[in-house]
Each structure stands twice: as C-alpha cells, then as structure tokens.
Scaffold this motif. Sequence first.
Motif, PDB file in Angstrom:
ATOM      1  N   LYS A 169       1.359  10.874   5.622  1.00 31.79           N
ATOM      2  CA  LYS A 169       1.256  11.073   4.182  1.00 31.79           C
ATOM      3  C   LYS A 169       0.004  11.860   3.808  1.00 31.79           C
ATOM      4  CE  LYS A 169       4.942   9.249   2.410  1.00 31.79           C
ATOM      5  NZ  LYS A 169       5.853  10.080   1.602  1.00 31.79           N
ATOM      6  N   GLU A 170      -1.014  11.769   4.642  1.00 27.91           N
ATOM      7  CA  GLU A 170      -2.253  12.508   4.399  1.00 27.91           C
ATOM      8  C   GLU A 170      -2.246  13.886   5.074  1.00 27.91           C
ATOM      9  OE1 GLU A 170      -5.680   9.163   3.865  1.00 27.91           O
ATOM     10  OE2 GLU A 170      -4.914   9.380   5.887  1.00 27.91           O
ATOM     11  N   ASN A 171      -1.045  14.289   5.526  1.00 30.25           N
ATOM     12  CA  ASN A 171      -0.860  15.593   6.183  1.00 30.25           C
ATOM     13  C   ASN A 171      -1.612  15.713   7.509  1.00 30.25           C
ATOM     14  OD1 ASN A 171       0.890  16.775   4.229  1.00 30.25           O
ATOM     15  ND2 ASN A 171      -0.867  17.053   2.879  1.00 30.25           N
ATOM     16  N   LYS A 172      -1.901  14.569   8.123  1.00 29.19           N
ATOM     17  CA  LYS A 172      -2.523  14.569   9.451  1.00 29.19           C
ATOM     18  C   LYS A 172      -1.398  14.428  10.487  1.00 29.19           C
ATOM     19  CE  LYS A 172      -6.777  12.594   7.589  1.00 29.19           C
ATOM     20  NZ  LYS A 172      -7.700  11.437   7.548  1.00 29.19           N
ATOM     21  N   THR A 173      -0.554  15.453  10.482  1.00 29.25           N
ATOM     22  CA  THR A 173       0.698  15.397  11.244  1.00 29.25           C
ATOM     23  C   THR A 173       0.462  15.264  12.739  1.00 29.25           C
ATOM     24  OG1 THR A 173       1.642  16.842   9.554  1.00 29.25           O
ATOM     25  CG2 THR A 173       2.909  16.552  11.551  1.00 29.25           C
ATOM     26  N   ASP A 174      -0.444  16.035  13.279  1.00 28.19           N
ATOM     27  CA  ASP A 174      -0.686  16.008  14.728  1.00 28.19           C
ATOM     28  C   ASP A 174      -1.174  14.642  15.183  1.00 28.19           C
ATOM     29  OD1 ASP A 174       0.116  18.615  14.998  1.00 28.19           O
ATOM     30  OD2 ASP A 174      -1.907  19.452  14.906  1.00 28.19           O
ATOM     31  N   GLU A 175      -2.055  14.024  14.380  1.00 31.16           N
ATOM     32  CA  GLU A 175      -2.557  12.690  14.744  1.00 31.16           C
ATOM     33  C   GLU A 175      -1.429  11.663  14.719  1.00 31.16           C
ATOM     34  OE1 GLU A 175      -6.328  11.399  12.924  1.00 31.16           O
ATOM     35  OE2 GLU A 175      -6.479  13.421  12.114  1.00 31.16           O
ATOM     36  N   ALA A 176      -0.604  11.743  13.676  1.00 27.11           N
ATOM     37  CA  ALA A 176       0.517  10.808  13.546  1.00 27.11           C
ATOM     38  C   ALA A 176       1.492  10.979  14.709  1.00 27.11           C
ATOM     39  CB  ALA A 176       1.235  11.033  12.218  1.00 27.11           C
ATOM     40  N   LYS A 177       1.779  12.228  15.043  1.00 28.60           N
ATOM     41  CA  LYS A 177       2.721  12.516  16.136  1.00 28.60           C
ATOM     42  C   LYS A 177       2.178  11.992  17.470  1.00 28.60           C
ATOM     43  CE  LYS A 177       3.255  16.883  17.102  1.00 28.60           C
ATOM     44  NZ  LYS A 177       3.718  18.280  17.020  1.00 28.60           N
ATOM     45  N   ALA A 189       0.831  -1.210   0.000  1.00 26.73           N
ATOM     46  CA  ALA A 189       0.000   0.000   0.000  1.00 26.73           C
ATOM     47  C   ALA A 189       0.863   1.257   0.000  1.00 26.73           C
ATOM     48  CB  ALA A 189      -0.935  -0.007   1.207  1.00 26.73           C
ATOM     49  N   ALA A 190       1.967   1.216   0.771  1.00 26.29           N
ATOM     50  CA  ALA A 190       2.874   2.370   0.825  1.00 26.29           C
ATOM     51  C   ALA A 190       3.541   2.598  -0.527  1.00 26.29           C
ATOM     52  CB  ALA A 190       3.928   2.144   1.908  1.00 26.29           C
ATOM     53  N   GLU A 191       3.966   1.516  -1.178  1.00 29.93           N
ATOM     54  CA  GLU A 191       4.625   1.633  -2.480  1.00 29.93           C
ATOM     55  C   GLU A 191       3.677   2.166  -3.547  1.00 29.93           C
ATOM     56  OE1 GLU A 191       6.089  -2.304  -3.075  1.00 29.93           O
ATOM     57  OE2 GLU A 191       7.980  -1.927  -2.018  1.00 29.93           O
ATOM     58  N   LYS A 192       2.391   1.795  -3.435  1.00 29.27           N
ATOM     59  CA  LYS A 192       1.391   2.255  -4.412  1.00 29.27           C
ATOM     60  C   LYS A 192       0.882   3.657  -4.095  1.00 29.27           C
ATOM     61  CE  LYS A 192      -1.439  -1.275  -4.039  1.00 29.27           C
ATOM     62  NZ  LYS A 192      -2.581  -2.176  -4.303  1.00 29.27           N
ATOM     63  N   GLY A 193       1.246   4.171  -2.916  1.00 25.90           N
ATOM     64  CA  GLY A 193       0.756   5.488  -2.514  1.00 25.90           C
ATOM     65  C   GLY A 193      -0.713   5.467  -2.147  1.00 25.90           C
ATOM     66  N   ALA A 194      -1.217   4.297  -1.765  1.00 30.83           N
ATOM     67  CA  ALA A 194      -2.641   4.154  -1.414  1.00 30.83           C
ATOM     68  C   ALA A 194      -2.841   4.498   0.062  1.00 30.83           C
ATOM     69  CB  ALA A 194      -3.113   2.732  -1.714  1.00 30.83           C
ATOM     70  N   SER A 195      -2.769   5.788   0.384  1.00 32.03           N
ATOM     71  CA  SER A 195      -2.766   6.222   1.780  1.00 32.03           C
ATOM     72  C   SER A 195      -4.061   5.915   2.517  1.00 32.03           C
ATOM     73  CB  SER A 195      -2.483   7.723   1.859  1.00 32.03           C
ATOM     74  OG  SER A 195      -1.198   8.000   1.378  1.00 32.03           O
ATOM     75  N   THR A 196      -5.200   6.235   1.903  1.00 37.74           N
ATOM     76  CA  THR A 196      -6.485   6.024   2.581  1.00 37.74           C
ATOM     77  C   THR A 196      -6.717   4.552   2.856  1.00 37.74           C
ATOM     78  OG1 THR A 196      -7.404   7.973   1.486  1.00 37.74           O
ATOM     79  CG2 THR A 196      -8.970   6.432   2.453  1.00 37.74           C
ATOM     80  N   GLU A 197      -6.522   3.732   1.833  1.00 37.01           N
ATOM     81  CA  GLU A 197      -6.684   2.288   1.974  1.00 37.01           C
ATOM     82  C   GLU A 197      -5.684   1.740   2.990  1.00 37.01           C
ATOM     83  OE1 GLU A 197      -5.589  -1.552  -0.776  1.00 37.01           O
ATOM     84  OE2 GLU A 197      -6.425   0.203  -1.787  1.00 37.01           O
ATOM     85  N   GLY A 198      -4.429   2.175   2.881  1.00 33.32           N
ATOM     86  CA  GLY A 198      -3.390   1.704   3.793  1.00 33.32           C
ATOM     87  C   GLY A 198      -3.676   2.082   5.226  1.00 33.32           C
ATOM     88  N   ARG A 199      -4.183   3.299   5.426  1.00 35.56           N
ATOM     89  CA  ARG A 199      -4.485   3.766   6.788  1.00 35.56           C
ATOM     90  C   ARG A 199      -5.542   2.877   7.440  1.00 35.56           C
ATOM     91  NH1 ARG A 199      -8.481   7.041   7.686  1.00 35.56           N
ATOM     92  NH2 ARG A 199      -8.312   8.113   5.681  1.00 35.56           N
ATOM     93  N   GLU A 200      -6.592   2.534   6.690  1.00 36.12           N
ATOM     94  CA  GLU A 200      -7.663   1.697   7.243  1.00 36.12           C
ATOM     95  C   GLU A 200      -7.149   0.307   7.594  1.00 36.12           C
ATOM     96  OE1 GLU A 200     -10.752   2.589   8.160  1.00 36.12           O
ATOM     97  OE2 GLU A 200     -10.023   4.590   7.719  1.00 36.12           O
ATOM     98  N   ILE A 201      -6.323  -0.250   6.715  1.00 40.22           N
ATOM     99  CA  ILE A 201      -5.768  -1.584   6.968  1.00 40.22           C
ATOM    100  C   ILE A 201      -4.818  -1.536   8.156  1.00 40.22           C
ATOM    101  CG2 ILE A 201      -4.301  -3.408   6.025  1.00 40.22           C
ATOM    102  CD1 ILE A 201      -5.439  -2.618   3.239  1.00 40.22           C
ATOM    103  N   PHE A 203       2.764   1.893  10.558  1.00 36.50           N
ATOM    104  CA  PHE A 203       2.172   2.206   9.260  1.00 36.50           C
ATOM    105  C   PHE A 203       0.952   3.113   9.394  1.00 36.50           C
ATOM    106  CE2 PHE A 203       4.776  -1.287   7.660  1.00 36.50           C
ATOM    107  CZ  PHE A 203       5.144  -0.783   6.414  1.00 36.50           C
ATOM    108  N   TYR A 204       0.220   2.972  10.487  1.00 34.72           N
ATOM    109  CA  TYR A 204      -0.930   3.858  10.694  1.00 34.72           C
ATOM    110  C   TYR A 204      -0.441   5.306  10.805  1.00 34.72           C
ATOM    111  CZ  TYR A 204      -5.349   5.619  12.560  1.00 34.72           C
ATOM    112  OH  TYR A 204      -6.515   6.331  12.757  1.00 34.72           O
ATOM    113  N   ALA A 205       0.603   5.505  11.592  1.00 36.22           N
ATOM    114  CA  ALA A 205       1.183   6.841  11.724  1.00 36.22           C
ATOM    115  C   ALA A 205       1.754   7.314  10.391  1.00 36.22           C
ATOM    116  CB  ALA A 205       2.269   6.833  12.794  1.00 36.22           C
ATOM    117  N   TYR A 206       2.376   6.393   9.650  1.00 34.20           N
ATOM    118  CA  TYR A 206       2.970   6.748   8.353  1.00 34.20           C
ATOM    119  C   TYR A 206       1.905   7.252   7.380  1.00 34.20           C
ATOM    120  CZ  TYR A 206       4.808   6.003   3.644  1.00 34.20           C
ATOM    121  OH  TYR A 206       5.158   6.167   2.328  1.00 34.20           O
ATOM    122  N   PHE A 207       0.787   6.523   7.282  1.00 32.94           N
ATOM    123  CA  PHE A 207      -0.252   6.923   6.329  1.00 32.94           C
ATOM    124  C   PHE A 207      -0.935   8.221   6.766  1.00 32.94           C
ATOM    125  CE2 PHE A 207      -0.175   2.286   5.239  1.00 32.94           C
ATOM    126  CZ  PHE A 207       0.277   2.452   3.937  1.00 32.94           C
TER     127      PHE A 207
END
Length: 414
Positions: A254-262, A220-232, A247-251
């Motif tokens: 990638k979706e610019n949800k920096t505060d949530e990832a942090k 999912a990361a290689e394909k850039g499928a952020s939304t799908e990858g985040r859910e999985i 990977f949840y934090a990574y996606f």
Amino acid sequence: MESKKDILKTVTRYAQAGDWPKVIKEYEKLLQLEPNDINLLNSMADALSKTGENRKAFEIYIKILDDYQKKGNTSKIPFLYKKIAKLNPRKFDLDGKALFDKITRIVEAVDFFNKDDLTRAVPALKEAVKLDSANVDLYVKLGEACEKQMLIGEGAEAYTKAMRLYIEKRSSQEAIDMAKKILNLDKSNTEAMSMMAEELIRKGKRTEAEDMYKEILISAAEKGASTEGREIAKRAMEQGIEYGKQFYAYFLFKENKTDEAKKILEGSYDLTPEEKVLLGKIYFKSAEYEKGKNVLLSLDPEIVNGSEEILEQIGDTYLKMREDKKSGEYYFKAAKLLSEGGQLDAAITLCHKVLNVNDSDPEVFEILALIYSKKNMKNQLIDTYEKLAKAYDRAGNAEEASKARQTLAKLKML
C-alpha cells in the motif's frame, strides 16, 4: 590531604551555619577529587544559588540535566526544573535566557496541573510538550488533565505519545499502563491494542494475542493507516503471529514498497490463500503478469470461483497479456457473482469490462437487463434489450432474439 569524609563534615557544619561561600569552597575541593559526580555538582549548584551566583548555578544545573537526559533519569528532571525556575536569569546569556524561559513555562504548566487548575493546565501542558517533546511525564499529565476535562480525543492522543516514548525507553510496564488508559478512552486504538497483545504473549496467552492482532491489523487496513499498520504487523511478524507476514507485506504494498513486499512473500515456502492473492496483485503492479497469473491460478478453484475480487484480478491480468477471451471469461464470472450477491453497481462495472473485450455475448446483456430492471433504470433497460436482440442475431439464435424484441416493444409502450 583532607579525606572526602572530613570535607563533607566541614560542609555540613558550614551549611548549618548558613555560611554558603565557605560551603562552596569545600565543594570545590570535593569536585577536584570527583569532577563528574552528579550529586556533588547538584549540591554545588544549590550552594551557588544561595549566594546569588545564579548564572554559575544555572550552568551546573544544565550539565546535570544533560546527564539525566543521556542516562534516562527522567524521573529526576521535574525536580531539577523546579530548582532552575527559582533562579534569577538577569545575567544569563541569550541562549541561557531562552532555555530558562522554556523551563519556567514547563514548571508553570506542571504547577497548574498539581493544583488541579485544569482550565489553565491543559493549554499550558499543550505548550509544554511542544517545548519538551521527549518529556514523557508531561504527556502523561496532559492526558490526565484532558481526561478529567472530558477532552477524550486529546487525552487519548497524549497517552498514545507517552506510550510511544515508554516503548522507546523500553519501559514495558509503563507502556502497558498507558495502553490501558488509552483503551479506556478509545477502545479501537490500534497501537494500544497492539501493546496489550504483546503483553498477552508475554503471559503465554498466545491464542488471545493472535485474535487481537488480527482484529488490530484488519482495523488498520480498513482505516488506511498504512504506516501504523506496517509497524504493528512487523512486531506481530517478529513474534511469529500467523497474520503478521501477510499484513506486513500488504502495508508495504500500500505504501508502494513493492519490491520489499514481494521479497517477503517470495521468501515463504507455504503461502496462505490471502498471501497468494496479495502476491498476485504485487506481480500485476510490477508488470510481471505471467507470474501473477500463475500464482492466482494455483489457488483452489473453489476459492477462485467464490471471490469476485480474485476473478477480476485474473481477468485484469489476462487483459494485460492480451488474452481478451480469457479476460472476458473471468470478468463474466465476477459480474455474475456480484449480481447474484446483490452488488448491482459493481456488477454493472464488471459487465462493461466484459463488453470491452467481447461485445457480442448475450449472457452479459441478460445480466445487465436483470440489473437495470431491479434498479428501475428504464432507458438503460431499453438500450440493453436492443443490444441483447442484436447479440442473439449474431449468435444465430432467432428465437431468443425475437423474445428480446417482444420485451423491448412492451418496454417502449410503458
């Protein structure tokens, strides 16, 4: 007062005689006793249709349809649709006629499928799922029709939508069945693989599930499928899978949800090296450079010095902190590593990042000279040796400056 049992006996007698008006009157008595009994309403609508009371029958059928949909009795809907499609809509209002048209088109599509008329079934079913996007049975039939017609991509897509609907309905076994169908057509489908990974966990095969989740999330990361990858990744994280949180934090990142990832990573007591690198990038993006530097430098030096990505990230962080000398040191390490690994274009980019903060380091020009020589870039090679000679002059190394000029002279003669 007549009992329900007695009235039903009367209904049976009148129905056998074909006296539908009397059947209707008896059902009216029953519905006074149980006005919301779906079976009684169904029978009443059937009787009304027998007498040509199409509009009244339609209104009751729609009430039944609404009940089926609310209660998730989707298996009963196709049969109800067939009964509705047999009505005469002449006296329906505009909304009723529109709904009737929608239902008859769905019934027609299913009929094509059941008759194995796939040439007409595929386009009809494609239209049908647009009309009734929550009808999982239509997606399953569309998938099967496409598969038989060798429309592999479209078949996998239809099965995937069916799987999602089954997941929403919490119909686990049906969702797994769809996942198997999908993977039969598309072995790299990450959603289907995720479904199978969850099934492995339910069967106690956790190690196999973890390996599968890792493969899915990397894909999912290689394909850039952020939304799908985040859910999985979220599902993996909730099941305690090792890579889920990272990977949840990574996606999210990638979706610019920096505060949530942090927040996810900062809430962990023991971060993996990969999570520390990600957190360093998050701090960099949120302009928290000191924190970013500290978390990256907390990594094992062997890991840092073996990764051009980490070295460059540290260099970028020092640059933002206006520590040019430190920045150049890390850029140089990254450039050297890339050059030694044969990634010449990337190494050139890093060398130029070094020169932006320190344009007098002979070692950088030595790396560039080696790269341009390998790439047969004569003009750039000549320019680099000119700069290399000057760099050695500034460093007070006359011997190396002389060697650079000798090489330069030979190049110009070629």
